[in-house]
Design a protein around this motif. Sequence first.
Motif, PDB file in Angstrom:
ATOM      1  N   PHE A 187     -34.166  18.436 -18.612  1.00 40.17           N
ATOM      2  CA  PHE A 187     -32.738  18.321 -18.362  1.00 40.17           C
ATOM      3  C   PHE A 187     -32.463  18.475 -16.876  1.00 40.17           C
ATOM      4  O   PHE A 187     -33.219  19.121 -16.172  1.00 40.17           O
ATOM      5  N   PRO A 188     -31.350  17.894 -16.421  1.00 40.01           N
ATOM      6  CA  PRO A 188     -30.990  18.062 -15.018  1.00 40.01           C
ATOM      7  C   PRO A 188     -30.903  19.549 -14.696  1.00 40.01           C
ATOM      8  O   PRO A 188     -30.550  20.352 -15.561  1.00 40.01           O
ATOM      9  N   GLY A 189     -31.218  19.886 -13.476  1.00 37.27           N
ATOM     10  CA  GLY A 189     -31.332  21.277 -13.057  1.00 37.27           C
ATOM     11  C   GLY A 189     -30.275  22.243 -13.533  1.00 37.27           C
ATOM     12  O   GLY A 189     -30.575  23.201 -14.211  1.00 37.27           O
ATOM     13  N   ASP A 190     -29.021  22.017 -13.209  1.00 38.91           N
ATOM     14  CA  ASP A 190     -28.063  23.075 -13.499  1.00 38.91           C
ATOM     15  C   ASP A 190     -26.923  22.680 -14.418  1.00 38.91           C
ATOM     16  O   ASP A 190     -26.024  23.466 -14.638  1.00 38.91           O
ATOM     17  N   GLU A 191     -26.950  21.495 -14.920  1.00 38.47           N
ATOM     18  CA  GLU A 191     -25.825  21.154 -15.770  1.00 38.47           C
ATOM     19  C   GLU A 191     -26.261  20.463 -17.053  1.00 38.47           C
ATOM     20  O   GLU A 191     -27.056  19.542 -17.045  1.00 38.47           O
ATOM     21  N   VAL A 192     -25.729  20.950 -18.130  1.00 40.10           N
ATOM     22  CA  VAL A 192     -25.991  20.306 -19.407  1.00 40.10           C
ATOM     23  C   VAL A 192     -24.683  20.268 -20.177  1.00 40.10           C
ATOM     24  O   VAL A 192     -23.961  21.246 -20.250  1.00 40.10           O
ATOM     25  N   THR A 193     -24.384  19.130 -20.693  1.00 35.67           N
ATOM     26  CA  THR A 193     -23.141  19.009 -21.446  1.00 35.67           C
ATOM     27  C   THR A 193     -23.471  18.855 -22.917  1.00 35.67           C
ATOM     28  O   THR A 193     -24.627  18.894 -23.304  1.00 35.67           O
TER      29      THR A 193
END
Length: 305
Positions: A187-193
Amino acid sequence: MTEQNGNRAGEIPFRSGYVAIVGRPNVGKSTLLNTLLGEKVAIVSARPQTTRNRITGIKTTARSQVVFLDTPGIHEAHSLMNRRMVDIALRTLHEVDGVLWLVDAHERIRSQDERIAEMLRGVKTAVFAALNKIDLIAKGKLLPLMQRCSELLPDREIVPVSALNGDNLPLLLELIERSLPEGPRYFPGDEVTDQSERFFAAEIVREKVFLLTREEIPYGVAVTIDEFAENTEKNLIVINATIHTERDSHKPILIGKRGAMLKEIGTQARAELEALLGCRIFLELFVRVDKDWSQRPHRLMEMGL
Ligand code: GDP
Ligand code: MG
């Protein structure tokens, strides 16, 4: 690991994996995640289904990414629980890269803890026990509790922690980190939706393409999810995904003889998604030659890159 995929000398390998958090209610699972993830917490919106595993948080550091999963079938285990939930939960425990078992040090070990431990004894995955809430107990009480835990779960690391004030959590995270396989940043480093399940589905398909065709398709491909439809009643998700490649010559490789390659990619991706999402998956894959997709900004956006 092949040479091709190996790391250059001196480079510290990035490690990543899925870790299921288990433990009966109120032992401090949510608190532990919140403290562990700190500001970087990425809580994925809760789903109504109880049988589904869900990603509850993702801890990304410079050297690792731990994706924490909630497995309701285990810590809510009781006699009325249906067999399917237990099966899904057990399957998850075998599929994940690690399991973190939380026990409340402030309370006596209950039969529910013992049942969880029993399940965990049969698991080959790395299992860590965290004896939580040590801030509430006298030092002298810790040793007998740790002994009791190691009887319940022999030969596994047991770490006394306080999820509330963070005591020993760095050590726990380090142990988990060290046990993970080398792997990508899922997942992208600091953001997950709440789109993460879609994203995750795309990543898994992409990974299977890479694993199964890497000799022939060195430049990789992009995967888009064209449909992601949940059928809660049937505990099913229908996923249509397209594998995009820039080259005409890649298409027959991706499809394979009489569709064999595409079928294999689909079979492997589906198995992994079913285990991780805890429901049935209908996965349909398409291959599309998309010249220069990587040069077109809107395409990149669509693909979440
Ligand atoms: P969960 O049901 O396993 O997710 O448990 P929660 O994280 O919701 O925690 C249940 C209760 O225990 C909450 O009131 C927390 O504040 C408390 N708690 C969790 N961890 C600790 C800890 O390390 N020390 C203390 N004193 N309380 C804790
Ligand atoms: Mg909770």
